[in-house]
Design an enzyme around this catalytic site. Structure first.
Site, mmCIF file in Angstrom:
data_model
loop_
_atom_site.group_PDB
_atom_site.id
_atom_site.type_symbol
_atom_site.label_atom_id
_atom_site.label_comp_id
_atom_site.label_asym_id
_atom_site.label_seq_id
_atom_site.Cartn_x
_atom_site.Cartn_y
_atom_site.Cartn_z
ATOM 1 N N LYS A 1 -10.243 -3.248 -2.837
ATOM 2 C CA LYS A 1 -11.149 -2.104 -2.890
ATOM 3 C C LYS A 1 -10.397 -0.842 -3.260
ATOM 4 C CE LYS A 1 -13.564 -3.393 1.094
ATOM 5 N NZ LYS A 1 -12.498 -3.060 2.043
ATOM 6 N N LYS B 1 -3.707 -8.833 -5.922
ATOM 7 C CA LYS B 1 -4.998 -9.249 -5.374
ATOM 8 C C LYS B 1 -6.081 -8.233 -5.704
ATOM 9 C CE LYS B 1 -5.726 -7.352 -0.815
ATOM 10 N NZ LYS B 1 -7.157 -7.091 -0.949
ATOM 11 N N LYS C 1 0.820 -1.215 0.000
ATOM 12 C CA LYS C 1 0.000 0.000 0.000
ATOM 13 C C LYS C 1 0.846 1.255 0.000
ATOM 14 C CE LYS C 1 -4.397 -1.672 1.767
ATOM 15 N NZ LYS C 1 -5.498 -1.496 2.709
HETATM 16 P P1 ATP Z 1 -8.373 -2.377 0.830
HETATM 17 O O1 ATP Z 1 -7.804 -2.361 -0.561
HETATM 18 O O2 ATP Z 1 -8.985 -1.071 1.247
HETATM 19 O O3 ATP Z 1 -7.413 -2.965 1.839
HETATM 20 P P2 ATP Z 1 -9.587 -4.937 0.564
HETATM 21 O O4 ATP Z 1 -10.223 -5.213 -0.729
HETATM 22 O O5 ATP Z 1 -8.238 -5.521 0.821
HETATM 23 O O6 ATP Z 1 -9.601 -3.363 0.759
HETATM 24 P P3 ATP Z 1 -10.348 -5.365 3.305
HETATM 25 O O7 ATP Z 1 -11.472 -4.608 3.916
HETATM 26 O O8 ATP Z 1 -8.954 -4.944 3.594
HETATM 27 O O9 ATP Z 1 -10.580 -5.395 1.714
HETATM 28 O O10 ATP Z 1 -10.496 -6.904 3.674
HETATM 29 C C1 ATP Z 1 -11.721 -7.500 4.070
HETATM 30 C C2 ATP Z 1 -11.610 -9.011 3.979
HETATM 31 O O11 ATP Z 1 -11.565 -9.430 2.616
HETATM 32 C C3 ATP Z 1 -10.370 -9.609 4.639
HETATM 33 O O12 ATP Z 1 -10.756 -10.807 5.296
HETATM 34 C C4 ATP Z 1 -9.468 -9.934 3.475
HETATM 35 O O13 ATP Z 1 -8.610 -11.015 3.765
HETATM 36 C C5 ATP Z 1 -10.471 -10.315 2.405
HETATM 37 N N1 ATP Z 1 -9.953 -10.054 1.070
HETATM 38 C C6 ATP Z 1 -9.613 -8.853 0.563
HETATM 39 N N2 ATP Z 1 -9.203 -8.958 -0.703
HETATM 40 C C7 ATP Z 1 -9.288 -10.280 -1.023
HETATM 41 C C8 ATP Z 1 -9.012 -11.037 -2.210
HETATM 42 N N3 ATP Z 1 -8.582 -10.433 -3.305
HETATM 43 N N4 ATP Z 1 -9.236 -12.359 -2.192
HETATM 44 C C9 ATP Z 1 -9.695 -12.963 -1.066
HETATM 45 N N5 ATP Z 1 -9.967 -12.316 0.082
HETATM 46 C C10 ATP Z 1 -9.767 -10.995 0.114
HETATM 47 MG MG MG Z 2 -7.119 -5.020 2.553
#
Ligand code: ATP
Ligand code: MG
Length: 332
Positions: A198, A195, A112
């Protein structure tokens, strides 16, 4: 009943398929025989820049998506992190037990901070995993259902719990990660080695739970693949196709070899068309239910306040014990 804790950040426009398949599906299943605590982690979200009104909206929307996916506020404790001050308070204590070098090794921080640039890289982003440890340890959590990307943070949580316990006496339960099988790390459709996230730079690689079915079909159609024609599962050589097959398998419960056999002799176009269909079938009802719930924000706020009361009571108890052990003078 084993205690379960997990959370998602109200960052971005919607939860995506990675959040759903990597974590949320698991959350719902755990409600039958566990004591689950599900949080919207807004304190975590501000570790990267957020627009205040958008975040308030995203906080309600995230809670609504939990509910729409099947989280039941009768069987789970559902709340917003900033409404329970003990999270930030315990994080301070745990931060004093975290090595600077240890925190520097966290790959999410490295990812990040390089993505957002030195300007927006804050101390909060650096200590993100310490706050996550506080979230988990406050509730005597046994199990943490998260996606594969959170494995390293969970290890740190376990280390911090053990360290606190050996320095100050047994206080925290050392939690276990509950990470779905390999296939539930979902990758960005445009950049299938990163990955799905969001906070991705572009929405084109995301499948969001709130996307219109047409948008989902279009995103899958334009997913980056490779110049071969063969539908074959090879994450190294063909990460785009492997990601599509993983999504397909996870959504339908079918195996990869089954899918490879079905698409033997067919093209990427067929795979993408069918995948769009199964994904839309799965996601559309969640979207519709979320939109319904969002029509009554007062009711959502009321549910969240009940959750915050339930969570506070438990969190305050653990925090008081931890403060005592550390040697803070109790207020009379
Ligand atoms: P950000 O980019 O803001 O970190 P994010 O997409 O990583 O957002 P989080 O809110 O950080 O989402 O994570 C919420 C949950 O979703 C966590 O349990 C994380 O492990 C899971 N998660 C996030 N991205 C993935 C992915 N690409 N595949 C599987 N699980 C995911
Ligand atoms: Mg995340």
């Amino acid at each position: 009943r084993p205690v379960v804790f997990s959370g998602m950040q109200p960052s971005g426009d919607s939860l995506h398929l990675g959040n759903y398949l990597g974590a949320l599906v698991n959350w719902v299943a755990l409600q039958d025989d566990h004591d689950p605590i599900y949080c919207v982690v807004d304190l975590h979200a501000i570790t990267v820049p957020q627009e205040p009104e958008a975040m308030r909206e995203a906080t309600r929307r995230t809670a609504a998506q939990y509910l729409a996916a099947g989280v039941d506020p009768e069987r789970s404790t559902l709340f917003v992190q900033s409404q329970v001050p003990a999270h930030a308070e315990l994080a301070w204590v745990l931060g004093t037990l975290t090595g600077f070098g240890e925190a520097s090794r966290m790959t999410q921080f490295k990812d990040k901070s390089s993505r957002f640039g030195a300007e927006s890289t804050t101390v909060g982003l650096f200590t993100y995993p310490v706050l996550m440890a506080a979230d988990i340890l406050l509730y005597g959590t046994h199990l943490v259902p998260v996606g594969d990307d959170q494995r390293q943070h969970l290890e740190l949580t376990r280390d911090l719990a053990g360290r606190f316990n050996s320095r100050y006496g047994d206080t925290f339960v050392v939690p276990e990660a509950m990470i779905p099988k390999e296939s539930a790390r979902i990758y960005d459709l445009q950049e299938p080695t990163a990955k799905m996230s969001k906070s991705a730079a572009s929405p084109n690689g995301l499948i969001n739970l709130m996307d219109d079915p047409k948008v989902i079909a279009k995103r899958i159609r334009s997913a980056v693949t490779d110049t071969e024609r063969e539908v074959r599962y090879d994450p190294q050589a063909k990460p785009g196709i492997a990601n599509l097959l993983d999504i397909y398998a996870t959504v339908t419960g079918r195996t990869i070899p089954e899918l490879e056999a079905e698409y033997d002799g067919k093209g990427y176009g067929d795979l993408k068309k069918d995948l769009a269909e199964v994904v839309v079938d799965r996601v559309a009802p969640i979207r519709e239910r979320t939109l319904e719930l969002m029509e009554d924000p007062a009711e959502l706020d009321r549910l969240l306040a009940i959750g915050a009361d339930k969570a506070s009571e438990r969190a305050e108890r653990t925090l008081a014990t931890a403060y005592d052990r550390v040697g803070f003078l109790r207020r009379r």
